[in-house]
Scaffold this motif. Sequence first.
Motif: not given
Length: 662
Positions: A607, A624, A627, A654
């Motif tokens: 991302g 966007k 993400r 993450d």
Amino acid sequence: MPSYTVTVATGSQWFAGTDDYIYITLVGTEGCSERSLLDKPLYNDFERGAVDSYDVNVGEDLGELEVVKLEKNKYWVQDDWYCKYVTVKTPSGDYVEFPCFRWLVDDKEVVLRDGRARLPQDDKTRMAKQHRRKELETRQKIYRWKEWQPGIPMSIDANKHSELPRDVQFDSEKGVDFVLNYTKAIENLCVNQFMHMFQSSWRDLCDFEAIFVRIKNTISEYVMQHWKEDFMFGYQYLNGCNPVIIRKCSKLPEKFPVTHEMVEDCLERDLTLEQEIQAGNIYIADYEILEGITANSTDPCTPQHIAASIVLLYKNVQNKVMPLAIQLGQTPGEDNPIFLPSDGQYDWMLAKIWARSSDFHTHQTVTHLLRTHLISEVFGIAMFRQLPCVHPVYKLILPHVRFTIAINTKAREQLICESGIFDKANGTGGGGHVEMIQRAMKTFTYKSLCFPDEIKSRGVESQEELPFYFYRDDGNAVWEAIKSDEKVQKDEEIQAFVKDVCSFGMQDFDSCEFPKSLKTRKELIEYLTAIIFTSSAQHAAVNFGQYDWCSWIPNSPSTMRKPPPSKKGVADVQLIIDSLPDRGRSCWHLGAVWALSQFQENEVFLGMYTDEHFIEKPVKDAMKAFRKRLADITSTIKRRNEGKKLPYYYLSPDKIPCSVAV
């Protein structure tokens, strides 16, 4: 006189700046500027991380800008330069972005087109078509296929990292020097004091704690404390380092003659073994690929051994997956007994250790090396050969092959080469790992890279039937997030890319079933999703847990020094100690799994788009939204892991790097 303001950004990585002369030429539909030296008197241009602006005066308006040409000429000694982008402000006040994100080496030039993504059919002018063709012709001379070993995917034509095209090298080769990193790992782990006793055995299982005290974490400590327990053995098939082996057992294979009488004491539902199979409660892990593989013989003083184990697993009433039976070879017989939980303590422990060793070899060579590293390199090479920078698929894939060619080249140079680091600790070193890849290629298919298809092929897709399979659940969520329905029409460059992957990268093996063309938008979406998922999520799932699950040596032995037991009742603590890796190989193994579990410096995660290859607003909006989907998955996984003794986080977005870079 019309004036154009040119802004040039230099990269921030090591040695990105240059003292060489930089020239620019602007080419538009109505004319071309003179070759202009970009220089500010008494000012040091093009320093690392700098953004420099210049005025370029022309005799007349150039019309719509088509390309920008940058040239670098030697000032004193050749000084490479990394250009991020060029922005041009036209006399009318418009800004045109020209992404670069590449190195200029020697006295070379680069011709840039503006950042709008274009398919081949979008190019109408002769210059645009010529630029596209010339770029690919140049790249095909630089990015050449080479066969590292027969019968495995092709690789880049380079014997060492320094021979690679500059654009795919690491920013700092020092950071990925395997010998240096492993030596550093061994020092950090404080295990170098054991290296001088290389071939000596440990005295007791507790002695392995001596090389386990420096770096611990929640999972590795839990493994050390519970590795002997059956639930820990079974759990790893779902959420350990190699969660791709377990499959539903619909019928016991003849080579694994487990009977109801053997296991009835372990069955909890008042059903026969056959009824448990029909109810979907029996699973199997078959390491047939190890049958006949040559064991490491690089050290004649220490024979090493491999077993092609078969493991039967049972989902009990608590929905835990438990080992039910283990056979350490593929051919049943008196000298190849079926070990059971009801056997003696050390017989059962040794059988499980052997099965874990089989899993370790399969994980390292097939699941990790072949199915993430080598296949991602194939996609990367084909991309550079067949897709120009303006192609939307090039822009999409590029972040997901970042440093992959470099890390694989470095591995072939130091890690998996003859007499490389792999040979020092692993039972399949000395050539067995190559045999395994060659054998795995006979059953490796394109569809096995498509996560939902791969899960379904093993019969483990149902959350109700097999709960707590976090690898499956998180993997499905990330796959769906990556999946894009952006409209990308069919074109000859995409077809050339897909054909290059199949016909050259995969050497056109009949068994692989890689497509040679894509006919529909749906097929293209699946293909691109498979590329991105493999290089990011799949690699993260099978790589970054290596220290967690493999640092406790008895849970994942990298080699075994005694042959598999051929009868029951002979195992004791001493036989187990004598079978496990000696002190030196244990240290090499620990250093390896620690080093391989570390993120790169300045890691780029899924991302994140540090280089802006796309300039269109709709695409930026899609990024966007992507993400946001990833952030939602991260939050869900974090909530699920709260309070868990064995949290599963390898597929948390993450913690998923964009590419195979370690």
